[in-house]
Design a protein around this motif. Sequence first.
Motif, PDB file in Angstrom:
ATOM      1  N   THR A 149      -2.372  -4.810  11.879  1.00 25.20           N
ATOM      2  CA  THR A 149      -1.842  -5.660  12.938  1.00 25.20           C
ATOM      3  C   THR A 149      -1.776  -7.091  12.434  1.00 25.20           C
ATOM      4  OG1 THR A 149      -2.068  -6.276  15.263  1.00 25.20           O
ATOM      5  CG2 THR A 149      -4.092  -6.169  13.971  1.00 25.20           C
ATOM      6  N   TRP A 150      -0.849  -7.848  12.978  1.00 27.94           N
ATOM      7  CA  TRP A 150      -0.668  -9.246  12.579  1.00 27.94           C
ATOM      8  C   TRP A 150      -1.677 -10.126  13.309  1.00 27.94           C
ATOM      9  CZ3 TRP A 150       3.149 -11.403   9.308  1.00 27.94           C
ATOM     10  CH2 TRP A 150       4.081 -10.488   8.791  1.00 27.94           C
ATOM     11  N   PRO A 151      -2.168 -11.160  12.655  1.00 27.39           N
ATOM     12  CA  PRO A 151      -3.038 -12.110  13.361  1.00 27.39           C
ATOM     13  C   PRO A 151      -2.222 -12.995  14.306  1.00 27.39           C
ATOM     14  CG  PRO A 151      -2.634 -12.872  11.126  1.00 27.39           C
ATOM     15  CD  PRO A 151      -2.003 -11.506  11.231  1.00 27.39           C
ATOM     16  N   ASN A 182      -1.553   3.998  17.323  1.00 36.82           N
ATOM     17  CA  ASN A 182      -1.960   2.612  17.529  1.00 36.82           C
ATOM     18  C   ASN A 182      -3.217   2.509  18.387  1.00 36.82           C
ATOM     19  OD1 ASN A 182       0.267   1.931  16.017  1.00 36.82           O
ATOM     20  ND2 ASN A 182       1.541   1.380  17.765  1.00 36.82           N
ATOM     21  N   HIS A 183      -3.468   3.513  19.198  1.00 41.32           N
ATOM     22  CA  HIS A 183      -4.719   3.561  19.957  1.00 41.32           C
ATOM     23  C   HIS A 183      -5.902   3.763  19.010  1.00 41.32           C
ATOM     24  CE1 HIS A 183      -7.718   4.514  22.935  1.00 41.32           C
ATOM     25  NE2 HIS A 183      -7.852   5.742  22.460  1.00 41.32           N
ATOM     26  N   VAL A 184      -5.778   4.724  18.088  1.00 42.45           N
ATOM     27  CA  VAL A 184      -6.870   5.007  17.150  1.00 42.45           C
ATOM     28  C   VAL A 184      -7.042   3.873  16.151  1.00 42.45           C
ATOM     29  CG1 VAL A 184      -7.685   6.598  15.362  1.00 42.45           C
ATOM     30  CG2 VAL A 184      -6.543   7.501  17.400  1.00 42.45           C
ATOM     31  N   ASN A 185      -5.946   3.394  15.589  1.00 45.75           N
ATOM     32  CA  ASN A 185      -6.031   2.431  14.490  1.00 45.75           C
ATOM     33  C   ASN A 185      -6.233   0.991  14.940  1.00 45.75           C
ATOM     34  OD1 ASN A 185      -5.565   4.592  12.816  1.00 45.75           O
ATOM     35  ND2 ASN A 185      -3.439   4.078  12.389  1.00 45.75           N
ATOM     36  N   LEU A 186      -5.652   0.647  16.080  1.00 45.57           N
ATOM     37  CA  LEU A 186      -5.655  -0.757  16.487  1.00 45.57           C
ATOM     38  C   LEU A 186      -6.348  -0.994  17.822  1.00 45.57           C
ATOM     39  CD1 LEU A 186      -1.920  -1.541  15.577  1.00 45.57           C
ATOM     40  CD2 LEU A 186      -3.936  -1.731  14.107  1.00 45.57           C
ATOM     41  N   GLY A 187      -6.800   0.088  18.465  1.00 49.39           N
ATOM     42  CA  GLY A 187      -7.481  -0.063  19.742  1.00 49.39           C
ATOM     43  C   GLY A 187      -6.562  -0.375  20.901  1.00 49.39           C
ATOM     44  N   ASP A 355      -6.860  -8.033   8.025  1.00 50.63           N
ATOM     45  CA  ASP A 355      -8.016  -7.223   7.668  1.00 50.63           C
ATOM     46  C   ASP A 355      -7.790  -6.685   6.255  1.00 50.63           C
ATOM     47  OD1 ASP A 355      -9.692  -4.929   7.261  1.00 50.63           O
ATOM     48  OD2 ASP A 355     -10.040  -4.819   9.418  1.00 50.63           O
ATOM     49  N   HIS A 356      -8.593  -7.127   5.297  1.00 52.70           N
ATOM     50  CA  HIS A 356      -8.372  -6.746   3.903  1.00 52.70           C
ATOM     51  C   HIS A 356      -8.557  -5.253   3.683  1.00 52.70           C
ATOM     52  CE1 HIS A 356      -8.710 -10.958   1.903  1.00 52.70           C
ATOM     53  NE2 HIS A 356      -8.196 -11.050   3.113  1.00 52.70           N
ATOM     54  N   LEU A 359      -5.464  -3.559   4.867  1.00 48.27           N
ATOM     55  CA  LEU A 359      -4.365  -3.790   3.932  1.00 48.27           C
ATOM     56  C   LEU A 359      -4.454  -2.861   2.734  1.00 48.27           C
ATOM     57  CD1 LEU A 359      -3.885  -7.677   3.798  1.00 48.27           C
ATOM     58  CD2 LEU A 359      -2.478  -5.986   4.976  1.00 48.27           C
ATOM     59  N   ARG A 360      -5.684  -2.619   2.257  1.00 47.96           N
ATOM     60  CA  ARG A 360      -5.840  -1.689   1.126  1.00 47.96           C
ATOM     61  C   ARG A 360      -5.438  -0.275   1.533  1.00 47.96           C
ATOM     62  NH1 ARG A 360     -10.528  -4.880   0.288  1.00 47.96           N
ATOM     63  NH2 ARG A 360     -11.841  -3.347   1.356  1.00 47.96           N
ATOM     64  N   VAL A 361      -5.825   0.127   2.752  1.00 49.28           N
ATOM     65  CA  VAL A 361      -5.432   1.456   3.244  1.00 49.28           C
ATOM     66  C   VAL A 361      -3.912   1.561   3.336  1.00 49.28           C
ATOM     67  CG1 VAL A 361      -5.533   3.043   5.211  1.00 49.28           C
ATOM     68  CG2 VAL A 361      -7.598   1.840   4.482  1.00 49.28           C
TER      69      VAL A 361
END
Length: 462
Positions: A149-151, A182-187, A355-356, A359-361
């Motif tokens: 997600t973008w800051p 997006n629910h699982v990954n970003l809440g 989130d570093h 980003l790696r994932v």
Amino acid sequence: MKLGIGIGWRPEIAAEVEALEGIDWVEAVAENLCADHLPDSLVRLRRRGVRIVPHGVALGLGGADRPDPGRLAALAARAELLGAPLVTEHIAFVRAGGPLTASPGLEAGHLLPVPRTWDALEVLCENVRVAQDSLPVPLALENIAALITWPDEELTEGQFLAELVERTGVRLLIDVANLHTNHVNLGLDPARALDELPVEAIAYVHVAGGVEKDGVWHDTHAHPVTAPVLDVLAELRSRVDPPGVLLERDDDFPPGAELAGELDAIRATLEAGPTLPASAASPASAPSPASDGYGDSDGGGHGSRSPAGAAGPHSAGTAPPSPAPLPGARDRLAVSQTALLSALVAGTPAPEGFDHRRLRVQSRALAVKRAGVVAKVAPELPEILGDGFRPAFLAYAKRRPMSGGYRRDALDFAEHLLVRDEPADPVARRELTYWWQDRIGSRPPGRATLLARAARAALARR
């Protein structure tokens, strides 16, 4: 227009799709179709009265650049070839860099999320209007799944989609599997997103499978549809009776009986939904006079006014007041998207605020997908390199962004190995050399040359 129940048509399951009962329509990836010739399977489906919708994946309408006229013309040609009622694309960016940033162009090979900011919304709306004016039929846009997600985002997903519809009149393709992702990954709460978006604008719905690994949901389209995804479909059905629902499957294709079982589960979920008021039961089934049910009454779905019956952002998710547009939105978006994509595909430092670990994932997922597609468009490479193909390609992809499509990527990868005197096995290196020369040269080798090479390779293996 009521589409009904559909399935994503793919060449690998063409026969299974034709044999399925109760299929009202299919969706085909637009970029995989020739502009002047349809696969025989799609021709047969059309003769049976099955509608076909082209689904684009390469426009990148959420990117900083204006839509490419050539890509728009190609999408329009496929819509006309298919006699499609509409075309669909994604709210995403797929490339960055280039003239706006005076930097090399970068290709993601994947759909990446657009920042939900007023700047990005302004650019997206302008791009959508350009696309609408270039297409012969209405356009619907799909929400995407995200690992990152973008800051400093200024709008929720539902608010962003509602504003997009309000400003452009574009239809929505809601992917409930992406809402679950997006629910699982970003809440993000799928119910809140559904509360905030204008369900009257929904053209149809996607349902697809995925898998969870280490707390991250991967929207693979290669696994069965799960119960949580069907739960999101039920949430949507409690608000609206969607004009169409389609099952997507892009890899690891199961037998036709399993596809039929997933379609039955989708039907059961829809049939179990509540009886809705007539005004909400089928938002696209009662178009205004001279309308096709997908846009404005001129039949084109173009222009900036909202679809018939569509309100602005719902009270449950009213967006904050839009600030006055500031000049330079495209330039600012170009810089931020280029920085992100460069970090993902070229190993440059991560932009501030991301989130570093995520980003790696995402970077790893992009490289894995890239390797898989290269293996499909150039199947000789994994045959030549064997088990060494995947690790060699992933090592190559870390510092070598894709810039010219997957076939060019395959050639560049082979050249990269040959420059390094790889692979170590001389026979494999010779075969790779021949493969690369055959495709990079101005003319393909003749039959005699191919026979001589095959004989030499057979002798070398003895």
